[in-house]
Structure formats: structure tokens, C-alpha cells
Design an enzyme around this catalytic site. Structure first.
Site, PDB file in Angstrom:
ATOM      1  N   GLU A   1       0.885  -1.161   0.000  1.00  0.00           N
ATOM      2  CA  GLU A   1       0.000   0.000   0.000  1.00  0.00           C
ATOM      3  C   GLU A   1       0.927   1.216   0.000  1.00  0.00           C
ATOM      4  O   GLU A   1       1.791   1.320   0.868  1.00  0.00           O
ATOM      5  CB  GLU A   1      -0.875  -0.026   1.257  1.00  0.00           C
ATOM      6  CG  GLU A   1      -1.986   0.971   1.221  1.00  0.00           C
ATOM      7  CD  GLU A   1      -2.857   0.918   2.483  1.00  0.00           C
ATOM      8  OE1 GLU A   1      -3.582   1.882   2.701  1.00  0.00           O
ATOM      9  OE2 GLU A   1      -2.793  -0.076   3.224  1.00  0.00           O
TER      10      GLU A   1
ATOM     11  N   ARG B   1       5.167 -13.300   9.609  1.00  0.00           N
ATOM     12  CA  ARG B   1       5.812 -12.035   9.310  1.00  0.00           C
ATOM     13  C   ARG B   1       7.149 -11.969  10.041  1.00  0.00           C
ATOM     14  O   ARG B   1       7.367 -12.631  11.050  1.00  0.00           O
ATOM     15  CB  ARG B   1       4.925 -10.854   9.693  1.00  0.00           C
ATOM     16  CG  ARG B   1       4.614 -10.756  11.172  1.00  0.00           C
ATOM     17  CD  ARG B   1       3.540  -9.708  11.459  1.00  0.00           C
ATOM     18  NE  ARG B   1       4.021  -8.366  11.220  1.00  0.00           N
ATOM     19  CZ  ARG B   1       3.511  -7.543  10.310  1.00  0.00           C
ATOM     20  NH1 ARG B   1       2.502  -7.899   9.568  1.00  0.00           N
ATOM     21  NH2 ARG B   1       3.997  -6.325  10.153  1.00  0.00           N
TER      22      ARG B   1
ATOM     23  N   LYS C   1       4.368   0.892   9.301  1.00  0.00           N
ATOM     24  CA  LYS C   1       4.547   2.153   8.598  1.00  0.00           C
ATOM     25  C   LYS C   1       3.951   3.299   9.405  1.00  0.00           C
ATOM     26  O   LYS C   1       4.491   4.399   9.421  1.00  0.00           O
ATOM     27  CB  LYS C   1       3.875   2.080   7.224  1.00  0.00           C
ATOM     28  CG  LYS C   1       4.755   1.448   6.163  1.00  0.00           C
ATOM     29  CD  LYS C   1       4.061   1.417   4.822  1.00  0.00           C
ATOM     30  CE  LYS C   1       3.208   0.194   4.707  1.00  0.00           C
ATOM     31  NZ  LYS C   1       2.532   0.039   3.426  1.00  0.00           N
TER      32      LYS C   1
HETATM   33  P1  ATP Z   1       2.535  -1.955   7.815  1.00  0.00           P
HETATM   34  O1  ATP Z   1       1.665  -2.400   8.938  1.00  0.00           O
HETATM   35  O2  ATP Z   1       3.942  -1.747   8.205  1.00  0.00           O
HETATM   36  O3  ATP Z   1       1.951  -0.815   7.062  1.00  0.00           O
HETATM   37  P2  ATP Z   1       1.486  -3.649   5.847  1.00  0.00           P
HETATM   38  O4  ATP Z   1       1.457  -5.132   5.861  1.00  0.00           O
HETATM   39  O5  ATP Z   1       0.210  -2.935   6.074  1.00  0.00           O
HETATM   40  O6  ATP Z   1       2.614  -3.202   6.842  1.00  0.00           O
HETATM   41  P3  ATP Z   1       1.665  -3.373   3.060  1.00  0.00           P
HETATM   42  O7  ATP Z   1       2.182  -2.263   2.244  1.00  0.00           O
HETATM   43  O8  ATP Z   1       0.223  -3.648   3.016  1.00  0.00           O
HETATM   44  O9  ATP Z   1       2.124  -3.105   4.545  1.00  0.00           O
HETATM   45  O10 ATP Z   1       2.501  -4.695   2.804  1.00  0.00           O
HETATM   46  C1  ATP Z   1       2.977  -5.140   1.567  1.00  0.00           C
HETATM   47  C2  ATP Z   1       3.389  -6.573   1.731  1.00  0.00           C
HETATM   48  O11 ATP Z   1       4.444  -6.703   2.667  1.00  0.00           O
HETATM   49  C3  ATP Z   1       2.248  -7.433   2.232  1.00  0.00           C
HETATM   50  O12 ATP Z   1       2.154  -8.594   1.441  1.00  0.00           O
HETATM   51  C4  ATP Z   1       2.639  -7.748   3.646  1.00  0.00           C
HETATM   52  O13 ATP Z   1       2.158  -8.999   4.035  1.00  0.00           O
HETATM   53  C5  ATP Z   1       4.161  -7.726   3.585  1.00  0.00           C
HETATM   54  N1  ATP Z   1       4.720  -7.409   4.899  1.00  0.00           N
HETATM   55  C6  ATP Z   1       4.518  -6.311   5.636  1.00  0.00           C
HETATM   56  N2  ATP Z   1       5.162  -6.382   6.812  1.00  0.00           N
HETATM   57  C7  ATP Z   1       5.820  -7.582   6.821  1.00  0.00           C
HETATM   58  C8  ATP Z   1       6.678  -8.246   7.755  1.00  0.00           C
HETATM   59  N3  ATP Z   1       6.980  -7.711   8.935  1.00  0.00           N
HETATM   60  N4  ATP Z   1       7.160  -9.462   7.416  1.00  0.00           N
HETATM   61  C9  ATP Z   1       6.864 -10.006   6.227  1.00  0.00           C
HETATM   62  N5  ATP Z   1       6.076  -9.432   5.304  1.00  0.00           N
HETATM   63  C10 ATP Z   1       5.539  -8.229   5.591  1.00  0.00           C
HETATM   64 MG    MG Z   2      -1.279  -2.050   5.204  1.00  0.00          MG
END
Ligand code: ATP
Ligand code: MG
Length: 546
Positions: free
Chosen positions: A33, A259, A269
Site C-alpha cells: 500500500e 511475518r 509504517k
Molecule cells: P505496515 O503495517 O507496516 O503498514 P502492511 O502489511 O500494512 O505493513 P503493506 O504495504 O500492506 O504493509 O505490505 C505489503 C506486503 O508486505 C504485504 O504482502 C505484507 O504482508 C508484507 N509485509 C509487511 N510487513 C511484513 C513483515 N513484517 N514481514 C513479512 N512481510 C511483511
Molecule cells: Mg497495510
């Protein structure tokens, strides 16, 4: 890198290839995102998705998951692409989830026509009440049994902007008694009168993640949709959407893995954005940040991160990895790549009384003791030099073999010197040490007359170059209550003295400051007049490989 490693995801893919489920296709995607900079957790997902595609000669898409109507931030988009490329990957296609809004809308209409979706008028509070709990089934919405015609009309009106935000929702008609709460008639479309960066004001209804994501995957022909464990309970809904819309003979398969969590690291983020917005750090690429931009600026290498991600593997249960392990991989990658520089911290002046005044000799020194191919350089030596504050003790503790009154040590690449006298300032601090050197002991002369136990390094005084060093400590941690706390002393800026060849440094260059650690010239702060280095990792680790 362990190319042959085969994790449980690869085992699933091998089975699918054996049964011909998707023909010979393997297509994955990385779907960020675009609402912030990527962090080291994303690096794990990037490495997994892209290297899985590589392993099977398949494809991996970069897809912006922009179904939320928030302002597009080109800064985030650019940073995401820079980060993926820096890690060493290139996407097959760059796609936007919002480009599929028409198809998603049509898919929702399809579900309505099949009697599998309805327009609901419960408020958010009512809906929560109707949803039930883990132990109690939910209650059916009074709007659940509307006719297909009425639902089509109302959904059309939602789309046309007839209703306010929250006034109506479109819900999937699944099972209010399901033990899985995600299956209790989840919302699939909501009203939001908001301008979208891509589609402008065309839409005032937006699909929910659980409805949009499987459709995005299906449209792109993703074969294996890899996501994190929090989505395990959403998988039945993922499958329900693609199977009930029914347009894809080979629907994608969602596979969850644990994760990446790291000690001393908050991976969110939202949290990282708050650190930036509150000025706790100096931007998303502050070298203390766990963002990819931050660790790049700090001097971590993409190889180190890829090796680390490969080594931690793909797990099915959440755990927290010691950040020392990441640092170990960084150190391990740098140790045979970078050259040494002599840098003196907390300097003490040493005068070599029996060395000719005015004489400066150039001494050869190896750039990296482990890697002869990295060659040699020359460092000056003269009557006045600087040594590290930590390399002198007036009253030595047990097993201290460095300089102290009466002791002789080897100056790396130069001579043996013996400390004869400590001269102090009025306030009791050390002004200078007086030593004598033994010309017989010159490095490379083959001298074997006697041995010394300590070897220290030095910087010649008249040619020493003052540099700025940013010593870094962990920025964040988890308090006893599990909440994030920040360390106000996470960056200490000091001035040090470096050998003159440091002047050749270009921003981004990495060195081992001999006997201190690995450092990287900052890409933003170095000027003509001053070099600023970030500490990458210290030399020693508390973490031990198994
Ligand atoms: P955040 O909570 O930091 O915003 P998010 O999962 O909402 O993380 P996205 O941009 O939606 O962020 O994530 C893009 C991809 O990265 C998704 O497929 C997510 O599963 C993966 N991802 C995010 N954080 C992790 C992590 N700590 N370990 C492995 N994969 C991750
Ligand atoms: Mg997200």
C-alpha cells in the site's frame, strides 16, 4: 546464496507443478500500500516473492494496493521502486489495484445477481452488535433478504452518490453463524465520498480489502498469493470471493507465512511515519530507521539483507528474530569487501622522543588483512601521532596489553613503541604520552628479537583529517507493557581523526575503521569540507551463529 533451499511454499508450488494445477506457471506479486516507506519486514516479503518467481522461472508483479482513496504520494511510490531495485529485483509488471475498480464493481453486481450479496443499512454499531462473538453466533441483518432487483437498484444508487458515507454497505451473504467471524456477512463495499489519486471522483464506493485483494490476484493470474499469517482466518473469504464470482477457472491460492519481527524494531509504517512527523528522526531515511531507505543510507548491503532473509527462511509460526542476526549478516558481507582506514577516536597525542623531528615516512599497510587482492596503501608516520583513548591506561587492569607506562606495543604497520612518561594538563587530563621507538622493529623487516602482546593503530598527527562519526544505538524498543519506546540517546556524534587517504572518500563509501567497526560515508551530509560517517555495525557481535 542457498539457491537450493526449499521452504514449505516451494513444496506447495512443486506439488502444483506436478499436478499441473496452473500449467507450468508460477506468478507471484508484491503488493504494497503506497502509504509510507518500506521496512525490513517488507524486504522479507520482497525477497520471498521475487526469488520464488526467479526459482521457478516465473513472474512477479509489483502491484500498488491503492484501493483506499488516500492522496497519492509520489514520494512513497518512488521510494518503493528504488527499494525493490536496490534489493536486486525487477518486476515483470507494475500495476495498480485501482485500475481494476470496474471489474470489482462488476464482480459485486455478479454476486448480487446470484443472491450472494445485499445492501445493508445497519450502522457500524448495530453491525458490531449483530456480528456475535467467538462463542455466540451472529444475528442476520433485517436487510439480508432483499430481492435481487432491490439490491441492484440500491447498489447502483450507492455508486451514483445518492447516500452519505456509512449510510449503506454492500455485504456478502455467507453465514452469520459461521465459527469464522470473517465469514459472517462481511462488508465488501463501503461508501466514501473521497477523491482517489487514480480514478478521481469517478467512484464514491470503494471495495474492502478482503474483497479486492483476491480479485486483484485473480485478474493478474497470480498462482500463489503469499501473505502474512494474520490473513489465515481470511483465507476462507478469499476463496469464497474468487469461487463465487466464478470468473476464474484457476483461482489463485493464498498462502500465509509468519511475518518478520525483529528485536528492537517496530515494523509498522504508521509508527515509523509518526517518528518522522514528530521529528524524532531526521526523515524516513534516517540511518537509525528500519526502513530500507534508512538501512541503505546507513551502509547495509542488499546482499546482506537477501542472505539474512534466506537464512531466516519461511516459517508458519510467528517469532521474533534477534536483530544481532541481521547485523551478523551485514558484518559477514562487509568483512571481505571493504578496505580498512585508520581512525582514532577519543584521541591521545603520542610523542616519539627518539624519532627525528620533521621526518615523515610513508609505510605500506594492507587494505584488508583477509583479502590480499584488496591491495595496500601507504600511511604516514612521524614523531607525533594520535592513538585511541581506549588504547592507553595509566593503571592497567589485568590482561591489558595495550599502552601503559613502561609497556611496549606494536604500532600496526610501523614500529614497536614503549611508553615512558605521561604528561598531564592542569585539570589532570592527559596532555601527551612520551614514548620511544625501536628502529629495528620496523614492520616487514623480519624482526624477531622480542615479542609484544599488544598491537594498536595510530594516525600521524600533522596529516590527520578530522571527520565526524555518528555512532548509532537502537532507536526503539518495546517497554515492559509491550508498547514501543524510543531511545533518546540513539545517535552520538563525535569527532575523530582519520589517516589522510580518507580524503578520497565519496558519499556511500564503506570502510572498516580498523579495530572499531564498519562505517559508511553519509550520502546527504558529506561536504567538501567535512566527511560524515554513519556507523554500520560494530566489529563484535553478541549474536552467535548456531
Ligand atoms: P505496515 O503495517 O507496516 O503498514 P502492511 O502489511 O500494512 O505493513 P503493506 O504495504 O500492506 O504493509 O505490505 C505489503 C506486503 O508486505 C504485504 O504482502 C505484507 O504482508 C508484507 N509485509 C509487511 N510487513 C511484513 C513483515 N513484517 N514481514 C513479512 N512481510 C511483511
Ligand atoms: Mg497495510
Amino acid at each position: 546464496m542457498a539457491e537450493e533451499s526449499r521452504n514449505f511454499i516451494h513444496a506447495i508450488i512443486d506439488d502444483d507443478l506436478a499436478t499441473g494445477k496452473n500449467g507450468d506457471k508460477v506468478i507471484t506479486r508484491f503488493p504494497p500500500e503506497p502509504n509510507g516507506y518500506l521496512h525490513i519486514g517488507h524486504a522479507k516479503s520482497i525477497c520471498l516473492n521475487f526469488s520464488t518467481a526467479q526459482k521457478y522461472h516465473g513472474k512477479c508483479n509489483l502491484r500498488y494496493d491503492d484501493t483506499n482513496p488516500v492522496k497519492e504520494d509520489m514520494e512513497y511510490i518512488n521510494s518503493i521502486e528504488e527499494d525493490v531495485r536496490w534489493l536486486g529485483f525487477e518486476w515483470d509488471a507494475r500495476l495498480w489495484a485501482s485500475d481494476y475498480f470496474d471489474t470489482m464493481y462488476d464482480a459485486a453486481v455478479e454476486l448480487i445477481k446470484q443472491g450472494k450479496a445485499y445492501v445493508c443499512e445497519l450502522t457500524a454499531d448495530e453491525m458490531r452488535e449483530y456480528r456475535g462473538t467467538l462463542t455466540e453466533p451472529g444475528k442476520e441483518s433485517p436487510y439480508r433478504n432483499r430481492s435481487v432487483e432491490e439490491n441492484l437498484r440500491l447498489f447502483e444508487e450507492m455508486k451514483a452518490g445518492k447516500y452519505a458515507d456509512g449510510e449503506k454497505t454492500l455485504r456478502a451473504k455467507i453465514d452469520m453463524a459461521s465459527p469464522n467471524i470473517n465469514m459472517r456477512d462481511p462488508i465488501i463495499y463501503r461508501i466514501a465520498h473521497a477523491t482517489h489519486h487514480n480514478t478521481g471522483d469517478k467512484w464514491c464506493i470503494y471495495p474492502m480489502y478482503d474483497f479486492a485483494h483476491p480479485i486483484e490476484d485473480a485478474i493478474e493470474g497470480i498462482t500463489h498469493s503469499i501473505c502474512t499469517l494474520e490473513f489465515e482466518d481470511h483465507r476462507p473469504l478469499y476463496d469464497w470471493v474468487v469461487n463465487n464470482v466464478g470468473w476464474w477457472p484457476n483461482p489463485p491460492q493464498q498462502i500465509e507465512f509468519a511475518r518478520l519481527n525483529l528485536t528492537h524494531t517496530v515494523m509498522s509504517k504508521r509508527y515509523l511515519k509518526a517518528l518522522v512527523d514528530d521529528g524524532v528522526v531526521d526523515g524516513w531515511d534516517d540511518p537509525r530507521m528500519p526502513t530500507i531507505a534508512g538501512i541503505r543510507r546507513r551502509g547495509y548491503t542488499p546482499e546482506a539483507i537477501r542472505n539474512f532473509c534466506e537464512e531466516i527462511g519461511v516459517a508458519k509460526a510467528n517469532s521474533t528474530v534477534d536483530i544481532g542476526m541481521l547485523e551478523h549478516f551485514v558484518r559477514d558481507d562487509l568483512k571481505d569487501k571493504v578496505c580498512n582506514k585508520n581512525v582514532v577516536i577519543d584521541p591521545i597525542k603520542v610523542i616519539i622522543d627518539n624519532y627525528p623531528e620533521g621526518k615523515v615516512e610513508m609505510l605500506p599497510i594492507e587494505n584488508n588483512g583477509n583479502v590480499p587482492e584488496l591491495g595496500q596503501r601507504e600511511i604516514p608516520f612521524s614523531r607525533e601521532i594520535w592513538v585511541d583513548g581506549a588504547d592507553f591506561m595509566e593503571e592497567p587492569v589485568k590482561k591489558y596489553f595495550r599502552l601503559f607506562p613502561g609497556n611496549e606495543v606494536r604500532l600496526k604497520a610501523a614500529y614497536f613503541v614503549k611508553c615512558n612518561e605521561v604528561v598531564k594538563n592542569e585539570d589532570g587530563s592527559i596532555k601527551e604520552l612520551h614514548c620511544t621507538y625501536d628502529p629495528e622493529t620496523k614492520s616487514g623487516s623480519g624482526f624477531t628479537g622480542r615479542k609484544v602482546k599488544g598491537t594498536i593503530h595510530f594516525v600521524e598527527a600533522t596529516t590527520a583529517v578530522p571527520i565526524k562519526i555518528r555512532e548509532l544505538d537502537y532507536l526503539m524498543d518495546f517497554g515492559e507493557d509491550g508498547r514501543a519506546v524510543t531511545n533518546p540517546e540513539s545517535m552520538k556524534v563525535i569527532t575523530a581523526y582519520a589517516e589522510p587517504s580518507i580524503k578520497e572518500t565519496k558519499p556511500g563509501d564503506r570502510y572498516q575503521f580498523f579495530r572499531h567497526g564498519y562505517y559508511c560515508a553519509d550520502t546527504k551530509l558529506c561536504t567538501e569540507d567535512e566527511l560524515v560517517f554513519n556507523q554500520i555495525v560494530p566489529l563484535k557481535s553478541s549474536w552467535k551463529p548456531e
